[in-house]
Design an enzyme around this catalytic site. Structure first.
Site, mmCIF file in Angstrom:
data_model
loop_
_atom_site.group_PDB
_atom_site.id
_atom_site.type_symbol
_atom_site.label_atom_id
_atom_site.label_comp_id
_atom_site.label_asym_id
_atom_site.label_seq_id
_atom_site.Cartn_x
_atom_site.Cartn_y
_atom_site.Cartn_z
ATOM 1 N N ASP A 141 0.970 -0.884 0.047
ATOM 2 C CA ASP A 141 0.156 0.148 -0.117
ATOM 3 C C ASP A 141 1.054 1.043 0.046
ATOM 4 O O ASP A 141 2.149 1.184 0.044
ATOM 5 C CB ASP A 141 -0.736 -0.024 1.407
ATOM 6 C CG ASP A 141 -1.772 1.306 0.956
ATOM 7 O OD1 ASP A 141 -2.186 1.805 0.176
ATOM 8 O OD2 ASP A 141 -3.041 0.786 1.274
HETATM 9 C C1 BGC Z 1 -4.820 3.343 -0.485
HETATM 10 C C2 BGC Z 1 -5.287 2.415 -1.239
HETATM 11 C C3 BGC Z 1 -5.115 3.184 -2.028
HETATM 12 C C4 BGC Z 1 -3.263 3.360 -2.676
HETATM 13 C C5 BGC Z 1 -3.606 4.151 -3.745
HETATM 14 C C6 BGC Z 1 -3.372 4.213 -0.479
HETATM 15 O O1 BGC Z 1 -3.923 5.496 0.795
HETATM 16 O O2 BGC Z 1 -4.879 2.394 1.123
HETATM 17 O O3 BGC Z 1 -6.104 1.751 -1.137
HETATM 18 O O4 BGC Z 1 -5.072 1.991 -3.110
HETATM 19 O O5 BGC Z 1 -3.284 4.363 -1.669
HETATM 20 O O6 BGC Z 1 -4.085 5.491 -4.067
#
Ligand code: BGC
Length: 756
Positions: A229
């Protein structure tokens, strides 16, 4: 592309560089070898492709796109074909926009109604979440575009999301928090998996070898790559060793250097670096070799599809006196600003720049509608004047429809809710309108359950969830009966927050959140507690009625290695075409294992014309009956009786039968002098060994009772003797009958029983 050969030509520095992003949304290129960068983008219910400045919180603008219903809504459709179709549409848009991977689906379990991201997640039930995820992934990937199932794993709160440890026992993880990922991997092989921010039992998901390698790859057979993530990496070197292939977004080159240093220092095997590169490049080239930027992206057509999907997802929670559907000639008051400006998606990284939004007011144009905003969404306030105006139009109307729900600030990625209430202004408005007009219906826009203090004052409630940019159109179609509602709740609505099993521990203490309710999440708890809920899991009404009958099994009993089909007949007994959601639950009769009363193990959505009936068939297998056994670290079916129930809600299951399942896996035996008779008596093989000694053991017990009167003696029937004996350990045979039984006899017995 010969990827192994490419990697063989790379320097260690080049390989390490490939293991983190080039920028916010791209993998890195290696120009020297003709390796291009590819782009990934959120996800999950449409594209958030950022052209300019990247961010992962949905703050900066992204391209205009189509916002489909969020997962809270799509799960309620219980329609695998439909969510596959939505995936195909998203896959087409990815091809058009040259995106290699869309970051979704998000499948974390709704442990509490408070999780800020519940709107993005499917369900409190792992089976449902897994089926929906697999269908979505198969849809997107049929277009040769990857998905990234997220957030692996046990990421069920936003509170302290980047530091908190989700501490859960093995069985809870296997039965509740893992299966959605497992099913998706086994049935749809997502191209990528995104690990979560949190720690799992103390170890960051991004550096957890058990999670990322043992379970995900070795057990489930995952073949793609794992990405972090955004910003989830703490110790990059540990991450590479654990199986975290790609760090996202970028780390300014620092972590790449650490990887190189660790290899040079002999602390990290270079093979692992090459392996991660290979996994990443396999996926990038799978996209590149199948890229079709000429794929059209017909946004208007997708808007129409999104309206159709939204309508399939709506859940008619209450419909007293058949207040719905509305009559197109009746005077109806639409009240509440959401009728004009619907809340159709949640905040954070999934936030889509919708190219067009259809409100209910727009969709109802031409119908005899009056409108009053009732409250202002920006300040969550309702002035006396706004309420008075709403009440005035409600009085004039045959039916008043109040559009209420949670404003943006109430639920979002990044933080959790602190309560389960609607804004006071919405509650006040609903009560005032309902007092003025007994024919009041509430339409809800929210991503997670809310308390409904006014539930007895209104005749109808339609849960429209965060239904995407066309939600207004879908709402009007359902309100007026152009579409017969067929959504069912993918989560329980407790009466109040404190009824929820996690409410005692949710959020945890400091960085530690213990999942102490274990497997008793959602309806698994409410059913076991026999607790009244506002609306149960699986509930959803229709404008027609359905009858379930004729439950048939393919065989009377089964071994856990066999499959069983269960067939039922569903009939539309009303006067409108409609869709039923047949749900099958399995529970155990008796037995030693502490487990939920029933668990969803199959569902099918069936379209039926008035009077029409269809057979629906479910297939059950080992997993339908199994629990996770933490001793053998595997699934285990305890032989015995199981209940199979079928109906259209977890609390409306008119069909019921029992089936005998025999387990073929034997648990290891380790009897010793402290093993009690009960456990041995329940184990036929050990019992065979013990049987010849039973009379002696019993004799010991009655000898002890000789002091008692004859009458009392008689009363100690064989049955009572047995009942008293069952908690006696084997060593008790010495205490009570030492002349006949020696320690050697007991040792020999134990040996024989363990070897049986
Ligand atoms: C989120 C993800 C997301 C990623 C990219 C993170 O803060 O938890 O779900 O895909 O950011 O935007």
């Amino acid at each position: 592309m010969d990827i192994k050969n490419l990697i063989a030509q790379m320097t260690l520095e080049e390989k390490a560089s490939l293991l983190s992003g080039g920028d916010f949304w791209h993998t890195k290129a290696v120009e020297r070898l003709g390796i291009p960068a590819v782009m990934v983008s959120d996800g999950p219910h449409g594209l958030r492709k950022q052209d300019q400045e990247g961010d992962h919180l949905g703050i900066n603008d992204s391209i205009k796109a189509v916002c489909f219903p969020a997962a809270c809504a799509t799960a309620a459709s219980f329609d695998k074909d439909m969510i596959r179709t939505m995936g195909e549409a998203i896959g087409d848009s990815c091809q058009h926009e040259q995106l290699a991977v869309v970051l979704g689906p998000a499948v974390n379990i709704k442990r509490s109604p408070l999780c800020g991201r519940n709107f993005e997640y499917f369900s409190e039930d792992p089976y449902l979440a897994g089926q929906m995820a697999a269908a979505y992934i198969n849809g997107v990937q049929s277009r040769n575009v990857g998905t990234s199932i997220k957030h692996f794993a046990a990421n069920s709160q936003e509170h302290r999301r980047m530091s908190s440890s989700s501490d859960a026992d093995e069985r809870t993880l296997r039965e509740i928090y893992f299966p959605a990922f497992e099913t998706a991997v086994k049935q749809a092989q997502p191209w990528t998996v995104m690990c979560s921010y949190n720690r799992l039992n103390g170890v960051f998901a991004s550096e957890n070898p058990w999670l990322l390698t043992d379970v995900l790859r070795k057990e489930w057979g995952f073949e793609g790559y794992v990405m972090s993530d955004w910003g989830a990496v703490s110790d990059r070197v540990a991450g590479v060793a654990a199986g975290l292939d790609l760090e996202m977004p970028a780390s300014g080159g620092h972590n790449d250097r650490k990887i190189v240093e660790a290899v040079r220092a002999g602390k990290l095997d270079e093979k692992l670096v090459g392996q991660a590169c290979e996994r990443i490049l396999n996926i990038s080239f799978r996209y590149l070799e199948n890229a079709k930027p000429e794929t059209p992206w017909d946004q208007e057509a997708q808007h129409a599809l999104s309206a159709q999907i939204a309508a399939e997802c709506m859940v008619l929670l209450k419909n007293d006196d058949q207040i719905l559907p509305l009559n197109k000639t009746d005077a109806v008051a639409f009240i509440g600003e959401f009728a004009d400006k619907p809340r159709f998606q949640g905040g954070g990284s999934s936030h889509i720049n919708a190219f067009k939004i259809t409100s209910a007011l727009q969709a109802a144009q031409g119908l005899p509608i009056t409108y009053a905003p009732g409250y202002s969404t920006d300040g969550d306030s309702a002035s006396d004047e706004q309420i008075a105006q709403a009440v005035a139009i409600a009085r004039q109307a045959k039916v008043a429809v109040v559009f209420a729900g949670l404003p943006d600030a109430y639920e979002s990625e990044g933080y959790d809710r602190t309560h389960m209430r609607l804004p006071d202004s919405h509650n006040k408005l609903i009560s005032a309108v309902a007092a003025a007009n007994p024919n009041t219906v509430v339409v809800l826009h929210n991503g997670s359950p809310v308390e409904m203090p006014w539930i007895d004052q209104v005749k109808g409630v339609l849960e429209a969830y965060l239904g995407g940019q066309a939600v207004g159109q879908a709402t009007v179609q359902v309100l007026y009966g152009d579409v017969n509602p067929s959504g069912h709740l993918a989560e329980s609505f407790p009466r109040k927050l404190s009824d929820n099993p996690s409410s005692l521990y949710y959020g945890g203490e400091g960085n530690r959140t213990e999942y102490r309710e274990g497997v008793f999440v959602g309806y698994r708890y409410y059913d076991k507690k026999e607790m009244d809920v506002l609306f149960p899991f699986g509930h959803g009404l229709s404008y027609t009625s359905f009858a379930f009958s004729n439950l048939r099994l393919s065989q009377g009993g089964m071994k856990d290695t066999e499959k069983q089909t269960v067939t039922v007949t569903v009939k539309n007994t009303g006067s409108r075409p409609g869709k039923a959601v047949a749900q099958l639950y399995v529970g155990a009769v008796g037995g030693d294992i502490i487990r939920p009363v029933r668990e969803l193990k199959g569902f099918e959505k069936v379209a039926l014309a008035p009077g029409e009936e269809k057979d629906v068939t479910f297939t059950l297998d080992r997993r339908s009956f199994a629990v996770w056994n933490s001793e053998i670290h595997d699934w285990y079916v305890a032989g015995g009786q199981y209940v199979i129930e079928v109906g259209d809600s977890s609390r409306h299951l008119p069909l019921r039968t029992e089936i005998t399942v025999s387990g073929t896996v034997e648990l290891p035996r380790h009897y010793d002098v402290n093993s009690i008779f009960l456990d041995i008596m329940n184990d036929p093989k050990a019992m065979k060994v013990l049987q010849p000694y039973m009379a002696n053991a019993m004799g010991g017990l009655s000898a002890q009772d000789e002091a008692q009167s004859d009458a009392a003696q008689e009363a100690i029937s064989a049955e009572m003797g047995l009942a008293m004996m069952k908690y006696m350990p084997l060593r008790g045979m010495l205490s009570f009958n030492g002349e006949k039984i020696t320690p050697d006899t007991i040792d020999a017995l134990i040996k024989a029983m363990n070897e049986e």
